[in-house]
Design an enzyme around this catalytic site. Structure first.
Site, PDB file in Angstrom:
ATOM      1  N   LYS A  76      -4.457 -13.824   1.225  1.00 32.83           N
ATOM      2  CA  LYS A  76      -3.771 -13.140   2.325  1.00 32.83           C
ATOM      3  C   LYS A  76      -3.212 -14.183   3.289  1.00 32.83           C
ATOM      4  CE  LYS A  76      -4.832  -9.453   5.703  1.00 32.83           C
ATOM      5  NZ  LYS A  76      -5.891  -8.516   6.155  1.00 32.83           N
ATOM      6  N   SER A 151      -4.633  -3.618   6.262  1.00 30.81           N
ATOM      7  CA  SER A 151      -3.635  -4.646   6.372  1.00 30.81           C
ATOM      8  C   SER A 151      -3.510  -5.564   5.160  1.00 30.81           C
ATOM      9  CB  SER A 151      -3.937  -5.496   7.604  1.00 30.81           C
ATOM     10  OG  SER A 151      -5.137  -6.222   7.423  1.00 30.81           O
ATOM     11  N   SER A 175      -9.423  -2.954   6.268  1.00 30.16           N
ATOM     12  CA  SER A 175      -8.220  -3.622   5.750  1.00 30.16           C
ATOM     13  C   SER A 175      -8.321  -4.148   4.320  1.00 30.16           C
ATOM     14  CB  SER A 175      -7.824  -4.774   6.674  1.00 30.16           C
ATOM     15  OG  SER A 175      -7.094  -4.281   7.759  1.00 30.16           O
TER      16      SER A 175
END
Lengths: 479, 119
Positions: A76, A151, A175
């Site tokens: 990420k 996210s 997330s």
């Protein structure tokens, strides 16, 4: 190329001489290139991944490769990796290059994993749909009209589209688990403190945890085992010994499971999600597990508590972006105040600004006690109640999300509606417990996947993952 | 735990909630504290969003938290020490590397000695 769905499959194919690690990496690079329209990868580390693949292939041939040789991992865009760009999908970190690696990344590399690229996410990990990225939305690989969740939307989409074997995400209020549910992959949020946060760009420090997203529980467990453990660079990292998560010994016994009544009766719950969840409860009972309703009367207060505390922590954490030391500086900066104000105003996106403002409000003089301190007290009530439940139950279960992935743009007009996406997931972050989302279901209407969530007591990852592994390998439990 | 819910809503701070009004002045104050700027349409939008968000978190007032200690640390770790030794984690060159403006030794910023209010 052939798509691989587990590390053991890749390792076997390499040892049987069916393929080589460079060929496997080339296959992933090809998949990444084919799925460009989904906007998953912000950057692919092509050349160096292939270089590393050759080196690790040599180690494999010589019989001295480490445990994650063959694992091709996407990270990420809020995880630091020395010499590589990282930006939390924000313009305020435009051009920023990491000076060190996150402890989690360092540990993966030491075990011969290959980092293939960095993936899109919501800006500063704030969002539930990946529509808050300053690099544009990620599309759901299973149907590009839908969001991948957030996210860690890029991480979930990267695994689902076979652009990597495993991805690292971060989970502050859901997330990892929510996008895992939306993209049909496994997502694990570890106990708070299980994985060092050193090198994770901070959002809300008492909630954030790094964790894996994978095709199966086994790969997620192998990766979690490597990245877990005490780290001198993060004083909140736990000194509790790391168990062997991926051996799955002892995961087969009969368990006592509490399903959260308030989740099942929640008005936001989709009827098909509810029906399949109830079916699973029955199937678990048939298997001999004890499954009982438990109460969490505070459910409706979880998301408000979460927003008070995380925005407060975010407003403080994000004060470091000043237009001076790194990242973006406005062209209109003429003095010290305008350097701060213009750089921040131009560099942050709308959702990030909303949360900084709310966080500043709840911490400001006159409101601190009524909001921030109040929420900290509610957090204690929730944590203690959760601990009590775990005195009696091995696991707590609920749907991961109230519904499946929604269409792009469907929730962007209403921040509260978007926040309620996390209604079942924030519990684990508030209480600091581990939780997994398992992709057991497909929605009857549009065939999109959705997950079931299991939580355990802190540091009971071994039992939780062992149980999860068994569920995933019991065909009759799947939808 | 259950009485937290049943005993409900009355505590000393509840008056504050009833009086809570989100207006332009509050937004200006918060923006200044946050070093952010909202102009015209943006200000209207953030005002509306803040009204909704504060109303949303105001629900917490329904819970009785009398006598509950605020939870500050989730981690169970206590007294995490390290030796008090100087280590060079970053060189000067590295520390300056990501700065939008710098020379070989310093971060560079616009002139700060003038007070903008005096202009």
């Amino acid at each position: 190329m052939k798509n691989y769905h587990s590390l053991s499959e890749i390792q076997k194919a390499i040892s049987d001489g069916e393929t080589t690690l460079p060929a496997v990496v080339e296959g992933y690079i090809q998949n990444i290139s084919n799925s460009k329209s989904l906007n998953i990868f912000l950057e692919t580390f092509e050349g160096e991944s292939l270089e590393r693949a050759k080196e690790i292939q040599t180690k494999i041939s010589e019989g001295n490769a480490s445990s994650l040789a063959g694992a091709v991992i996407a990270i990420k865009d809020n995880l630091c990796y020395t010499g590589h760009k990282v930006g939390a999908a924000s313009q305020i970190l435009n051009g920023f290059e990491s000076l060190y690696s996150a402890t989690a990344i360092k540990r993966l590399l030491e075990e011969d994993a290959i980092i293939i690229g960095r993936v899109n996410c919501d800006e500063f990990a704030m969002g539930g749909s990946n529509e808050n990225s300053s690099f544009g939305s990620v599309l759901n690989p299973l149907n590009p009209e839908y969001v991948p969740g957030g996210s860690s939307g890029g991480s979930a989409a990267a695994v689902a589209s076979n652009c990597c074997l495993v991805a690292l995400g971060s989970d502050t209020g859901g997330s990892i688990r929510q996008p895992a549910s939306f993209c049909g992959v496994v997502g694990v949020k570890p106990t708070y403190g299980r994985v060092s946060r050193h090198g994770l760009i901070a959002f809300a420090s008492s909630f954030d945890q790094i964790g894996p997203l994978a095709h199966n529980v086994e790969d997620a467990s192998k990766v979690l085992e490597v990245i877990s453990g005490k780290d001198d660079m993060d004083t909140t990292s736990s000194s509790v010994a790391v168990d062997k998560y991926a051996t799955f010994d002892g995961g087969t016994g009969k368990k006592k499971i509490g399903y959260i009544h308030e989740c099942i009766t929640n008005e936001a719950l989709d009827s098909d999600v509810k029906a399949k969840h109830l079916e699973l409860i029955d199937k678990l009972k048939v298997q001999g597990h004890t499954v009982e309703a438990v109460n969490l009367e505070e459910l409706k207060y979880l998301v408000p508590t979460y927003y008070v505390l995380t925005t407060a922590e975010a407003s403080s954490n994000l004060s470091r972006y000043d237009g001076i030391h790194y990242g973006y500086r406005s062209g209109e900066a003429t003095d010290i105040e305008s350097t701060y104000t213009k750089s921040r105003t131009e560099g942050f996106g709308d959702e990030v600004k909303r949360r900084i403002i709310l966080g500043t409000f709840v911490l400001s003089s006159g409101y601190y006690d009524a909001y921030y301190s109040k929420a900290q007290k509610v957090r204690r009530i929730i944590k203690e109640k959760t601990e009590k439940l775990f005195e009696e139950y091995d696991f707590l279960m609920s749907p991961t999300t109230p519904s499946c992935a929604f269409k792009l743009g469907a929730n962007t007009g209403d921040p509260i509606k978007m926040y309620l996406e996390d209604i079942f997931t924030v519990h684990a972050n508030l209480a600091g417990t581990p939780a997994v989302s398992l992709p057991l279901f497909k929605h009857s209407a549009h065939q999109l996947p959705f997950g079931v969530q299991f939580m355990s007591a802190p540091f009971e990852e071994k039992a939780l993952l062992g149980f999860a592994h068994n569920l995933m390998n019991t065909p009759s439990l799947k939808d | 735990m259950r009485q937290h819910l049943e005993n409900g809503s009355k505590s000393a701070s509840s008056i504050k909630f009833a009086l809570m009004k989100v207006d332009e002045q509050l937004i200006d104050k918060l923006a200044k504290l946050s070093r952010l700027e909202f102009k015209d349409a943006d200000k209207e939008a953030i005002l509306k969003d803040m009204e909704r968000m504060i109303a949303f978190v105001d629900q917490l007032e329904e819970l009785d938290t009398e006598g509950v200690e605020p939870l500050i640390h989730v981690s169970e770790e206590v007294n995490v020490y390290r030796p008090d030794e100087v280590t060079e984690e970053l060189t000067q060159e590295q520390a300056l590397k990501n700065a939008p403006k710098h020379d070989s030794f310093y971060f560079k910023v616009p002139k700060v000695v003038e007070n903008p209010d005096d202009k």
